[in-house]
Design a protein around this motif. Structure first.
Motif, short mmCIF file in Angstrom:
data_model
loop_
_atom_site.label_atom_id
_atom_site.label_comp_id
_atom_site.label_asym_id
_atom_site.label_seq_id
_atom_site.Cartn_x
_atom_site.Cartn_y
_atom_site.Cartn_z
N GLY A 42 0.83 -1.19 0.00
CA GLY A 42 0.00 0.00 0.00
C GLY A 42 0.86 1.24 0.00
O GLY A 42 2.09 1.18 0.09
N THR A 43 0.21 2.39 -0.10
CA THR A 43 0.90 3.68 -0.08
C THR A 43 0.29 4.54 1.01
O THR A 43 -0.93 4.56 1.19
CB THR A 43 0.76 4.39 -1.44
OG1 THR A 43 1.37 3.59 -2.46
CG2 THR A 43 1.42 5.76 -1.42
N GLY A 94 -8.63 4.16 -4.83
CA GLY A 94 -8.39 3.35 -6.02
C GLY A 94 -7.57 4.07 -7.07
O GLY A 94 -7.37 3.55 -8.18
N THR A 95 -7.06 5.26 -6.71
CA THR A 95 -6.34 6.08 -7.68
C THR A 95 -4.94 6.48 -7.20
O THR A 95 -4.27 7.26 -7.88
CB THR A 95 -7.11 7.38 -7.98
OG1 THR A 95 -7.23 8.14 -6.77
CG2 THR A 95 -8.49 7.08 -8.53
N THR A 96 -4.48 5.95 -6.07
CA THR A 96 -3.20 6.37 -5.50
C THR A 96 -2.09 6.25 -6.54
O THR A 96 -1.85 5.17 -7.10
CB THR A 96 -2.86 5.52 -4.27
OG1 THR A 96 -3.98 5.52 -3.38
CG2 THR A 96 -1.64 6.07 -3.55
N LEU A 116 -7.73 -3.94 -2.78
CA LEU A 116 -8.76 -3.63 -1.78
C LEU A 116 -9.08 -2.15 -1.94
O LEU A 116 -8.25 -1.29 -1.63
CB LEU A 116 -8.24 -3.91 -0.36
CG LEU A 116 -7.55 -5.25 -0.11
CD1 LEU A 116 -7.04 -5.32 1.33
CD2 LEU A 116 -8.49 -6.41 -0.40
N VAL A 117 -10.26 -1.83 -2.45
CA VAL A 117 -10.58 -0.44 -2.80
C VAL A 117 -11.95 -0.04 -2.27
O VAL A 117 -12.77 -0.89 -1.91
CB VAL A 117 -10.52 -0.23 -4.33
CG1 VAL A 117 -9.13 -0.50 -4.87
CG2 VAL A 117 -11.56 -1.11 -5.03
N LEU A 124 -7.21 1.03 -9.86
CA LEU A 124 -6.97 -0.17 -9.05
C LEU A 124 -8.23 -1.03 -8.96
O LEU A 124 -8.13 -2.25 -8.81
CB LEU A 124 -6.50 0.23 -7.64
CG LEU A 124 -5.10 0.85 -7.58
CD1 LEU A 124 -4.76 1.27 -6.15
CD2 LEU A 124 -4.04 -0.11 -8.10
N GLY A 125 -9.38 -0.40 -9.05
CA GLY A 125 -10.62 -1.16 -9.03
C GLY A 125 -10.80 -2.00 -10.29
O GLY A 125 -11.38 -3.08 -10.25
N ARG A 126 -10.29 -1.49 -11.41
CA ARG A 126 -10.39 -2.23 -12.66
C ARG A 126 -9.18 -3.11 -12.93
O ARG A 126 -9.25 -4.06 -13.71
CB ARG A 126 -10.54 -1.24 -13.83
CG ARG A 126 -11.82 -0.42 -13.81
CD ARG A 126 -11.95 0.41 -15.08
NE ARG A 126 -10.87 1.37 -15.21
CZ ARG A 126 -10.93 2.64 -14.79
NH1 ARG A 126 -12.01 3.08 -14.19
NH2 ARG A 126 -9.89 3.45 -14.95
#
Length: 337
Positions: A42-43, A94-96, A116-117, A124-126
């Motif tokens: 993660g970020t 979902g865009t980090t 995990l969004v 990231l969701g797609r």
């Protein structure tokens, strides 16, 4: 409760619990297909929330577990990151930026990516091989991410024969949303008192140990610094006596988080030392809160989740006391950087 929607909270945490069965299925499939390790990537705040699950696996499982920063991995890579790796990438938006960039590299490597969004229609969701969506916002995301990552860790331990009572533990975890709500209700009067103490200083040392240390780090960086512009010095309790103790003097504020795992003695040591030199010690101890039907073993696992739910109530009062909404930013996602 101040500025709080109980039904919304139950829906979000219930949504996290509802993901458990599918998370277990995906992890089981990956392991049966020959996965050799797992990376939690993660970020920022979302990365910190993965630390208790990663720590659990590193200390109690034979399955190789890594936690790293996408911003660094993009530049350096890792010899352990291969097509046989499981990648867990949490991102509420979902865009980090850093995580999205790393996702492309994971695709090239051929690793299996679990995202995990909070929003499906995002990069990231797609982009994940297995996408888990549970809508949340900043004030409710901690418990959700903690739960999802814990389910992943427990599933790995069950697969490796390292957790005989998996069914009993997860049955207790399934009850958490309503129990956490009950804790919030009971804590509300004290939350205002804690917030007053936090608002009375513009600098805090924050410490904890074991699986609550990440929550101490998270609360200092992501809430007090980012959302309240209050300067903090998060330091692990095991490091406190190797430097930071010299900053303790009259009127210096120290916030101590105490959990219920095996590392609690490290927090006790700090608690015994600090009052000799300052009267500004704030202690938040998960052992003081009732969770009906939750065993000591599970209480130890969920201490960071319980702290997160308590701290949300403190933050709700803090933003009102300081007339500083938690959504106010100067730079974050507002200027180029």
């Amino acid at each position: 409760m101040l500025n709080f929607d109980e039904n919304r909270f139950l829906k979000i945490q219930g949504g996290a619990v509802a993901l458990r069965a599918r998370l277990e299925d995906v992890i089981s499939t990956c392991l049966k297909s020959g996965a050799e390790n797992i990376f939690f990537l993660g970020t920022g705040g979302a990365a910190i929330l993965m630390q208790p699950a990663a720590q659990l696996l590193q200390r109690r499982s034979r399955f190789p577990t890594f936690i790293d920063m996408p911003a660094e991995l993009i530049l350096t890579g890792s010899a352990n990151l291969t097509a046989k790796s499981i990648i867990v990438m949490p991102s509420l938006s979902g865009t980090t930026k850093e995580s999205v960039a790393l996702l492309a590299k994971m695709k090239e490597i051929g690793a299996t990516v679990i995202t995990l969004v909070g929003h499906a229609d995002t990069p990231l969701g797609r982009g994940g091989d297995h996408v888990f969506v549970n809508f949340a916002e900043d004030d409710t995301s901690c418990e959700s991410f903690y739960l999802q990552s814990l389910f992943i860790a427990l599933s790995i331990m069950r697969h490796w024969g390292e957790l005989e009572n998996h069914a009993e533990i997860t049955a207790e975890l399934d009850r958490l949303p309503h129990l956490l709500l009950s804790v919030k209700r009971g804590f509300e009067p004290k939350a205002a008192e804690f917030a007053t103490k936090l608002a009375s200083a513009d600098y805090h040392i924050i410490t904890g140990a074991g699986n609550v240390w990440p929550e101490a780090f998270y609360y200092g960086m992501c809430i007090l610094e980012e959302m309240q512009w209050i300067r903090t010095r998060p330091v692990h309790a095991s490091d406190f006596f190797h430097g930071t103790l010299e900053l303790i003097e009259k009127d210096v504020s120290l916030i101590l988080f105490k959990g219920e795992d095996a590392l609690r003695p490290l927090a006790n040591r700090v608690e015994a030392f600090v009052p000799q030199y300052t009267d500004r010690l704030i202690v938040l101890d998960t052992a003081e809160f009732e969770l009906e039907g939750i065993s000591p073993e599970v209480r130890a696992l969920i201490s960071p989740i319980l702290l997160a739910t308590l701290l949300e109530r403190i933050s709700a009062h803090l933003e009102v006391l300081r007339d500083h909404p938690l959504t106010t930013r100067r730079y974050y996602k507002r200027v180029a950087y």
